[in-house]
Design a protein around this motif. Structure first.
Motif, PDB file in Angstrom:
ATOM      1  N   LYS A   1       0.860  -1.179   0.000  1.00 17.57           N
ATOM      2  CA  LYS A   1       0.000   0.000   0.000  1.00 17.57           C
ATOM      3  C   LYS A   1       0.900   1.233   0.000  1.00 17.57           C
ATOM      4  N   VAL A   2       0.575   2.187  -0.861  1.00 14.00           N
ATOM      5  CA  VAL A   2       1.343   3.430  -0.951  1.00 14.00           C
ATOM      6  C   VAL A   2       0.911   4.325   0.212  1.00 14.00           C
ATOM      7  N   VAL A   3       1.866   4.626   1.081  1.00 13.16           N
ATOM      8  CA  VAL A   3       1.591   5.450   2.253  1.00 13.16           C
ATOM      9  C   VAL A   3       1.733   6.928   1.902  1.00 13.16           C
ATOM     10  N   LYS A   4       2.765   7.241   1.150  1.00 12.24           N
ATOM     11  CA  LYS A   4       3.044   8.626   0.797  1.00 12.24           C
ATOM     12  C   LYS A   4       3.816   8.652  -0.517  1.00 12.24           C
ATOM     13  N   VAL A   5       3.713   9.752  -1.239  1.00 10.68           N
ATOM     14  CA  VAL A   5       4.445   9.942  -2.496  1.00 10.68           C
ATOM     15  C   VAL A   5       5.192  11.272  -2.414  1.00 10.68           C
ATOM     16  N   TYR A   6       6.476  11.227  -2.746  1.00 12.86           N
ATOM     17  CA  TYR A   6       7.294  12.438  -2.811  1.00 12.86           C
ATOM     18  C   TYR A   6       7.687  12.648  -4.270  1.00 12.86           C
TER      19      TYR A   6
ATOM     20  N   PHE B   1      14.614  11.640  -5.641  1.00 11.67           N
ATOM     21  CA  PHE B   1      15.003  10.228  -5.533  1.00 11.67           C
ATOM     22  C   PHE B   1      15.374   9.893  -4.092  1.00 11.67           C
ATOM     23  N   ASP B   2      15.157  10.812  -3.171  1.00  8.91           N
ATOM     24  CA  ASP B   2      15.576  10.651  -1.783  1.00  8.91           C
ATOM     25  C   ASP B   2      14.654   9.666  -1.061  1.00  8.91           C
ATOM     26  N   VAL B   3      15.056   8.389  -1.045  1.00  6.35           N
ATOM     27  CA  VAL B   3      14.246   7.357  -0.395  1.00  6.35           C
ATOM     28  C   VAL B   3      14.265   7.500   1.126  1.00  6.35           C
ATOM     29  N   ASN B   4      15.198   8.271   1.670  1.00  2.00           N
ATOM     30  CA  ASN B   4      15.254   8.493   3.117  1.00  2.00           C
ATOM     31  C   ASN B   4      14.058   9.298   3.623  1.00  2.00           C
ATOM     32  N   LYS B   5      13.342   9.962   2.738  1.00  5.58           N
ATOM     33  CA  LYS B   5      12.152  10.711   3.132  1.00  5.58           C
ATOM     34  C   LYS B   5      11.066   9.774   3.673  1.00  5.58           C
ATOM     35  N   CYS B   6      11.132   8.510   3.317  1.00  2.17           N
ATOM     36  CA  CYS B   6      10.117   7.542   3.730  1.00  2.17           C
ATOM     37  C   CYS B   6      10.443   6.879   5.072  1.00  2.17           C
ATOM     38  N   ALA B   7      11.540   7.205   5.689  1.00  4.57           N
ATOM     39  CA  ALA B   7      12.011   6.509   6.888  1.00  4.57           C
ATOM     40  C   ALA B   7      10.957   6.444   7.985  1.00  4.57           C
ATOM     41  N   GLU B   8      10.214   7.498   8.214  1.00  2.71           N
ATOM     42  CA  GLU B   8       9.216   7.509   9.284  1.00  2.71           C
ATOM     43  C   GLU B   8       7.853   7.040   8.800  1.00  2.71           C
TER      44      GLU B   8
ATOM     45  N   LEU C   1      10.602   3.220  -2.743  1.00  2.00           N
ATOM     46  CA  LEU C   1      10.945   2.858  -4.109  1.00  2.00           C
ATOM     47  C   LEU C   1      11.020   4.128  -4.941  1.00  2.00           C
ATOM     48  N   ALA C   2      12.199   4.426  -5.474  1.00  2.55           N
ATOM     49  CA  ALA C   2      12.387   5.594  -6.344  1.00  2.55           C
ATOM     50  C   ALA C   2      12.126   5.167  -7.780  1.00  2.55           C
ATOM     51  N   GLN C   3      11.408   6.003  -8.516  1.00  2.00           N
ATOM     52  CA  GLN C   3      11.056   5.725  -9.903  1.00  2.00           C
ATOM     53  C   GLN C   3      11.327   6.961 -10.751  1.00  2.00           C
ATOM     54  N   GLN C   4      11.542   6.748 -12.053  1.00  2.00           N
ATOM     55  CA  GLN C   4      11.702   7.859 -12.976  1.00  2.00           C
ATOM     56  C   GLN C   4      11.137   7.475 -14.326  1.00  2.00           C
ATOM     57  N   TRP C   5      10.448   8.434 -14.935  1.00  2.00           N
ATOM     58  CA  TRP C   5       9.987   8.295 -16.311  1.00  2.00           C
ATOM     59  C   TRP C   5      10.226   9.631 -16.976  1.00  2.00           C
ATOM     60  N   ASP C   6      11.182   9.696 -17.888  1.00  2.00           N
ATOM     61  CA  ASP C   6      11.628  10.943 -18.511  1.00  2.00           C
ATOM     62  C   ASP C   6      12.006  11.936 -17.407  1.00  2.00           C
ATOM     63  N   ALA C   7      11.386  13.098 -17.361  1.00  2.00           N
ATOM     64  CA  ALA C   7      11.735  14.101 -16.355  1.00  2.00           C
ATOM     65  C   ALA C   7      10.964  13.903 -15.050  1.00  2.00           C
ATOM     66  N   ASP C   8       9.966  13.028 -15.056  1.00  2.00           N
ATOM     67  CA  ASP C   8       9.140  12.777 -13.879  1.00  2.00           C
ATOM     68  C   ASP C   8       9.864  11.800 -12.954  1.00  2.00           C
ATOM     69  N   LYS C   9      10.228  12.262 -11.761  1.00  2.00           N
ATOM     70  CA  LYS C   9      10.874  11.386 -10.789  1.00  2.00           C
ATOM     71  C   LYS C   9      10.112  11.493  -9.482  1.00  2.00           C
ATOM     72  N   PHE C  10      10.049  10.363  -8.744  1.00  6.31           N
ATOM     73  CA  PHE C  10       9.270  10.337  -7.526  1.00  6.31           C
ATOM     74  C   PHE C  10       9.670   9.149  -6.670  1.00  6.31           C
ATOM     75  N   VAL C  11       9.278   9.212  -5.408  1.00  4.75           N
ATOM     76  CA  VAL C  11       9.539   8.132  -4.465  1.00  4.75           C
ATOM     77  C   VAL C  11       8.189   7.683  -3.912  1.00  4.75           C
ATOM     78  N   LEU C  12       7.960   6.369  -3.941  1.00  2.00           N
ATOM     79  CA  LEU C  12       6.776   5.785  -3.324  1.00  2.00           C
ATOM     80  C   LEU C  12       7.175   5.213  -1.965  1.00  2.00           C
ATOM     81  N   CYS C  13       6.464   5.609  -0.911  1.00  2.00           N
ATOM     82  CA  CYS C  13       6.681   5.044   0.419  1.00  2.00           C
ATOM     83  C   CYS C  13       5.645   3.918   0.578  1.00  2.00           C
TER      84      CYS C  13
END
Length: 129
Positions: free
Chosen positions: A89-94, A98-105, A111-123
């Motif tokens: 389950k996705v708890v939060k999206v940044y 690509f900073d996966v440390n944002k999901c620590a709490e 999981l860091a993902q990228q598609w062209d210029a779109d980059k994001f982290v799924l917690c």
């Protein structure tokens, strides 16, 4: 008065000029370049959509299935009640990071993902069966 000269034998006849080609080779070359460009654009923009290799940019509250290796994870949207293996389950999206440390709490995994210029982290948190 002069006597007319004898007619020329076939060996003495001037050679006929070779037929002129009208850009056939150049047209083939340009056509080949156009085909190469079309194929490159199809691979860049169309093929990932057809094969489903685009990253899933899920929203908080949605569920995803994560498969593949750690270096090449595959993420697909899923029903949270599906009971599939590797269901999260996705708890939060940044976005824009690509900073996966944002999901620590927030979560167990990131999981860091990228598609062209779109980059994001799924917690992500694992969905218990």
């Amino acid at each position: 008065m002069t006597t007319p000269s004898a007619p020329l034998t076939p060996e003495q006849q001037p050679a006929a000029p070779a037929p002129v080609k009208k850009g056939g080779a150049a047209l083939k070359k340009v056509g080949g370049v156009v085909v190469a460009i079309v194929v490159a654009l199809a691979v860049k923009f169309g093929l990932p959509f057809l094969t489903g290799d685009t990253p899933v940019h899920a929203k908080a509250g949605e569920c995803v299935v994560v498969t593949g290796s750690d270096n090449d994870p595959k993420v697909d949207s899923a029903d949270c009640s599906s009971g599939k293996a590797d269901l999260f389950k996705v708890v939060k999206v940044y976005d824009d990071t690509f900073d996966v440390n944002k999901c620590a709490e927030d979560s167990e995994q990131a999981l860091a993902q990228q598609w062209d210029a779109d980059k994001f982290v799924l917690c992500l948190n694992a969905v218990k069966k």
